[in-house]
Scaffold this motif. Structure first.
Motif, short mmCIF file in Angstrom:
data_model
loop_
_atom_site.label_atom_id
_atom_site.label_comp_id
_atom_site.label_asym_id
_atom_site.label_seq_id
_atom_site.Cartn_x
_atom_site.Cartn_y
_atom_site.Cartn_z
N PRO A 332 0.82 -1.21 0.00
CA PRO A 332 0.00 0.00 0.00
C PRO A 332 0.86 1.27 0.00
O PRO A 332 2.02 1.27 0.43
CB PRO A 332 -0.80 -0.13 1.30
N ALA A 333 0.28 2.36 -0.48
CA ALA A 333 0.99 3.64 -0.46
C ALA A 333 1.18 4.14 0.96
O ALA A 333 2.20 4.75 1.29
CB ALA A 333 0.22 4.67 -1.29
N GLU A 334 0.19 3.87 1.84
CA GLU A 334 0.27 4.20 3.25
C GLU A 334 -0.07 2.94 4.04
O GLU A 334 -0.89 2.13 3.61
CB GLU A 334 -0.70 5.32 3.63
N PRO A 335 0.55 2.74 5.20
CA PRO A 335 0.21 1.56 5.99
C PRO A 335 -1.28 1.52 6.33
O PRO A 335 -1.87 2.54 6.70
CB PRO A 335 1.07 1.70 7.25
N TYR A 336 -1.89 0.35 6.18
CA TYR A 336 -3.29 0.16 6.53
C TYR A 336 -3.42 0.09 8.05
O TYR A 336 -2.63 -0.59 8.72
CB TYR A 336 -3.80 -1.13 5.89
N ASN A 337 -4.42 0.76 8.62
CA ASN A 337 -4.66 0.76 10.06
C ASN A 337 -6.04 0.18 10.33
O ASN A 337 -7.06 0.77 9.97
CB ASN A 337 -4.56 2.17 10.63
N SER A 338 -6.07 -0.99 10.98
CA SER A 338 -7.35 -1.63 11.30
C SER A 338 -8.05 -0.97 12.49
O SER A 338 -9.25 -1.14 12.67
CB SER A 338 -7.14 -3.13 11.58
N GLY A 339 -7.29 -0.24 13.33
CA GLY A 339 -7.91 0.56 14.37
C GLY A 339 -7.87 0.03 15.78
O GLY A 339 -8.21 0.74 16.72
N TRP A 340 -7.52 -1.26 15.98
CA TRP A 340 -7.49 -1.82 17.34
C TRP A 340 -6.44 -1.08 18.17
O TRP A 340 -5.40 -0.73 17.66
CB TRP A 340 -7.18 -3.31 17.27
N PRO A 341 -6.68 -0.85 19.49
CA PRO A 341 -7.85 -1.27 20.26
C PRO A 341 -8.93 -0.19 20.34
O PRO A 341 -9.93 -0.37 21.05
CB PRO A 341 -7.26 -1.51 21.64
#
Length: 878
Positions: A332-341
């Motif tokens: 990805p162009a930017e790191p993916y952030n799933s959001g936990w916690p």
């Protein structure tokens, strides 16, 4: 006690006998028409991952740290490719969990392993490996620990193994990181992308029992040294950045907070372990930042790569609400952030949102900073409208694979398979018009209500069949590798061979019965027998039963080949042991409550040292040596109540007659099974299992005024409510800063114990905790003031059953000192539900039961000390 585990029917067998023979036929599993499930390899010790080599070999990882290699799918006996048990920390959900082969294997002779490393990050010898087990196998990892946490500080390791033939000759460390202190959410999966990059995943390494922001730790608080406090100092809200918040390390960059790999997916060079030049943060001065392509995960235990679209699909194990599958680009162009916690399932995670942590508040104020899962499902609810899988025992999304073979029907091309082993199911998500999995097509594929942990790993085989690992076997015996095949026409029969007796004095007159063999097409079967065990089969016969007398004291393997009308065949084997009898294991400690009860008199709390000891006598070998004895332990969690449980592996203690198990921290209802196994010199074995119940306390959580949504441990709900916890557990309490009740806003003042808005309390005894709010008094007086609490009723039990009874019916009568009070009852750690006196419970299962009764005011204020009563229903005589 009788408990149904994942739909299994029946009590824990006090003695079960398992002979070291070829694997049994697959347990009944429901598959779509034309598909068939079969066992390929059996007798494995908790297999976690598998890989196929282009030359036909099959590599299998076992959780304790061994990697086995089979010469082919028809090879019943593996060689040990690598024994990493000395380095691997195998306790709880940790161990050797990831395995893959270089795409050029065996020409490029590298295998890769990802394991929990028995090592404290940043510590040099001596003392860098404080928890190594004892004995030749280096298993049984354990350590002393503070009751405030459930395990020891360890780390994670990604290594490359040099292969020479069927053996690894060297180990090269590529990455060493993944600080962790708890027994779950360790490292995860390994897979190569189509471009040759090596991907690896890891969990947050934090507590799964309570919101963990860095307040726990052993041998010191905050053992990963997360900001803003140094190692040894517990973190506090709102500035904490430890515990589960390590998954957001990329948002707290160095030098303020050096980036760790907890809760990430990394993409590295398979030769060096360095981040690749086209990674999103390739220009960073931090080596870990250069490796990361995705972060903000709780536990991305398994992931698969869609080579056609260049996307990663990560199975992210959920907390107390939802399971999710995240999708992101391989580069990805930017790191993916799933959001936990801060987020779970795409929405705010209330357990952490109520903590009002700076890191989460910043994330909430940045819309679009986190991704949404491509698919999610809710705990306790079906995955799809046609889902018949068990959702009451818990959930944990796990193994996955894309199907690009030719053996299955065309509709399965590009289909995405994923498993929830706790639900005992594998699901399929068919490809949509764009070639990507379409969540709306999700449906159960394999439904197996009688097995345990199917699909911890899923792999497509070279011939186009689907393979999966089963962590445990029937009755939680040895694990296995299964194969799912499709037959467009005739399906081969499934052979099922039993022997009776299977052992005994010589001469042994054994009867072999293949009558349990089945054919999915309903065709008549014929039987070809190999009674000599030399691979020569007799002419087909209609006889499903054969007999033979064995006159020597040697093991003999008999086989049957079952054929249908079209000539398709299935084979099964069984070994008999003339002149031999199974050993008789005896658990000396912990002692049972009564002969044959299967229940220990000893109860446990978090951090207790549970000593165990056993002896085994064998008619032929005499008293067995410790090398022939093994202990294993499992924690059973029963979120659906006492009849629906799933297992978490705790510790294995091979080749010992005695030892010490440290009692873990976990949610209730839970209990421990301790199993003692003895094996004689000819491979005949017997096991004995004893059940250990925890000591529990009840915490009454409420607020003044009532109705404020509060968090206690893993539970977030409107008070008042009761949280049952294991004695000695640490429970984090949190309350919102403000609460809107009846249109009036109240401001948090204190907890009744004087604790801060967010603080941890020890569950030592039953207690009541009330969040007290300042605000208008009754009637909306704007002058404010603390709301007065009305008097609470006191509960008393008038009649109850005896402490030990054979009746499966129990009658209770109860009353209160307030005439207008009403009552709630909680049976066996379930939930408090309205009830009336007298109260009758029928059809109770044999085993221990507990009832708590409390009176409430008309407005719902409960008696702060519910009246508990426990009793045992004995098994019927005869």
């Amino acid at each position: 006690m009788n408990r149904i585990r994942w739909g299994g029917a029946g009590a824990i067998a006090l003695v079960w006998l398992a002979c070291c023979t070829a694997g049994p036929p697959a347990r009944a599993a429901t598959l779509p028409s034309g598909f068939q499930d079969s066992v390929v390899f059996d007798g494995l010790e908790e297999p976690t991952a598998m890989q196929f080599s282009p030359d036909g070999r099959v590599f299998v990882a076992e959780k304790a740290g061994r990697i086995l290699v089979y010469g082919s799918l028809s090879d019943p006996v593996p060689e040990v490719f690598a024994d990493l048990r000395e380095q691997v920390f195998d306790s709880g959900d940790r161990g050797l969990l990831g395995l893959t082969l270089h795409p050029g294997f065996p020409g490029t002779p590298f295998a890769y392993a990802l394991y929990t490393f028995d090592h404290v990050l940043g510590v040099d010898e001596p003392g860098a490996h404080p928890h190594w087990g004892q004995g030749p196998s280096y298993e049984g990892d354990s350590c002393e620990y503070d009751p405030e946490v459930d395990a020891c500080p360890v780390s994670g390791r990604l290594v490359r193994l040099q292969a020479v033939g069927n053996h690894a000759t060297s180990e090269t460390v590529l990455v060493e990181d993944w600080c962790q202190q708890n027994s779950s959410h360790s490292i995860g999966d390994l897979e190569f992308g189509p471009e040759g990059a090596l991907f690896a995943s890891g969990g947050d390494g934090a507590s799964f029992n309570s919101p963990d922001y860095g307040q726990y730790g052993w041998p010191q608080k905050n053992q990963c040294g997360d900001p803003p406090s140094p190692l040894g100092t517990a973190l506090s809200t709102p500035t904490a950045e430890g515990g589960a918040l390590r998954s957001q390390d990329l948002r707290t960059p160095a030098p303020h907070d050096p980036t760790g790999l907890d809760g990430t997916v990394i993409r590295v060079d398979p030769l060096t372990g360095e981040g690749l030049p086209d990674n999103p943060l390739a220009a960073s001065a931090d080596a870990n930042e250069r490796r990361i392509v995705a972060y903000g995960f709780r536990n991305p235990f398994r992931f698969s790569i869609n080579e056609d679209t260049g996307e990663v699909y990560a199975s992210n194990v959920g907390y107390d609400a939802e399971e999710e599958i995240d999708r992101f680009s391989t580069a990805p162009a930017e790191p993916y952030n799933s959001g936990w916690p801060c987020y779970e399932g795409g929405g705010p995670n209330l357990s952490f949102a109520f903590l009002e942590l700076d890191l989460c508040e910043d994330l909430y104020e940045e819309p679009g900073a986190t991704g949404l899962p491509m698919f999610k499902y809710i705990h306790g609810e079906p995955v799809s409208p046609d889902d018949e899988c068990d959702s009451a025992s818990g959930s944990a999304v796990s193994g996955s694979a894309f199907y690009d073979g030719e053996s299955f029907p065309g509709s399965y091309h590009h289909a995405f398979f994923f498993a929830d082993p706790v639900r005992s199911c594998i699901y399929v998500m068919f490809a949509g018009e764009d070639g990507r999995p379409d969540p709306l097509t999700t449906t159960p594929f394999l439904v197996d209500s009688g097995t345990t942990y199917p699909g911890v790993d899923i792999v497509m085989g070279p011939e186009g069949d689907l393979y999966y690992t089963r962590l445990f076997g029937p009755e939680y015996g040895p694990g296995s590798i299964h194969r799912i095949s499709f037959f467009s026409g005739n399906q081969p029969p499934v052979a099922n061979l039993t022997a009776s007796p299977q052992w005994g004095d010589e001469p042994l007159n054994a009867r072999f019965d293949a009558g349990g063999s089945t054919d999915a097409d309903g065709e008549d079967l014929v039987y070809e027998w190999d009674l000599e065990g030399d691979g020569s089969y007799a002419a087909p016969s209609a006889d499903a039963v054969e007999s033979r007398t064995f006159n020597d004291s040697n093991n003999h393997t008999v086989a049957v080949r079952v054929a249908d009308e079209k000539g398709a065949r299935g084979i099964d084997r069984v070994t008999v042991y003339p002149g031999d009898t199974p050993p008789v294991p005896e658990i000396v400690a912990p002692a049972e409550t009564g002969p044959g009860s299967g229940l220990a008199g000893l109860t446990w709390g978090v951090g207790d040292k549970i000593g165990f000891e056993g002896v085994a006598e064998d008619n032929e070998d005499g008293t067995l040596l410790p090398t022939n004895l093994d202990w294993s332990s499992r924690l059973y969690h029963c979120p659906g109540g006492p009849t629906l449980c799933h297992a978490h592996p705790l510790q294995a203690f091979p080749s010992v007659e005695s030892g010490t198990l440290l009692a873990p921290e976990h949610d209730l209802p839970s209990y421990i099974d301790l199993t003692f196994t003895a094996v004689d010199s000819r491979g005949l074995s017997a096991s004995r299992t004893i059940e250990l119940e925890p000591r529990s306390v009840s915490l009454e959580i409420g607020s003044l005024p009532a109705g404020v949504t509060l968090t206690a441990g893993p539970v977030t709900k409107s008070g008042p409510f009761t949280l049952a916890a294991i004695e000695g557990a640490n429970v984090t309490l949190s309350a919102p800063q403000t609460a809107l009740i009846g249109g009036v806003e109240y401001t948090f003042a204190s907890w009744s114990d004087g604790g801060a808005r967010v603080h941890a309390v020890p569950a030592v005894t039953s207690a009541q905790y009330t969040a007290i709010y300042d605000g208008p008094v009754s009637g909306g007086d704007p002058s404010g003031g603390i709301v007065e609490e009305p008097p609470r009723p006191e509960t008393r039990v008038v009649r109850h059953p005896p402490k030990r009874a054979r009746s499966t019916t129990a009658r209770f009568a109860f009353a209160a000192d307030q005439a207008d009070a009403w009552f709630q009852c909680m049976l066996d750690q379930g939930e408090f539900k309205p009830c009336r006196s007298p109260r009758v419970y029928r059809h109770l299962r044999p085993g221990g039961h507990a009832l708590a009764i409390r009176a409430l005011t008309p407005g719902g204020k409960p008696d702060p000390t519910p009246v508990p009563f426990s009793w045992r229903v004995l098994k019927a005589r005869g």
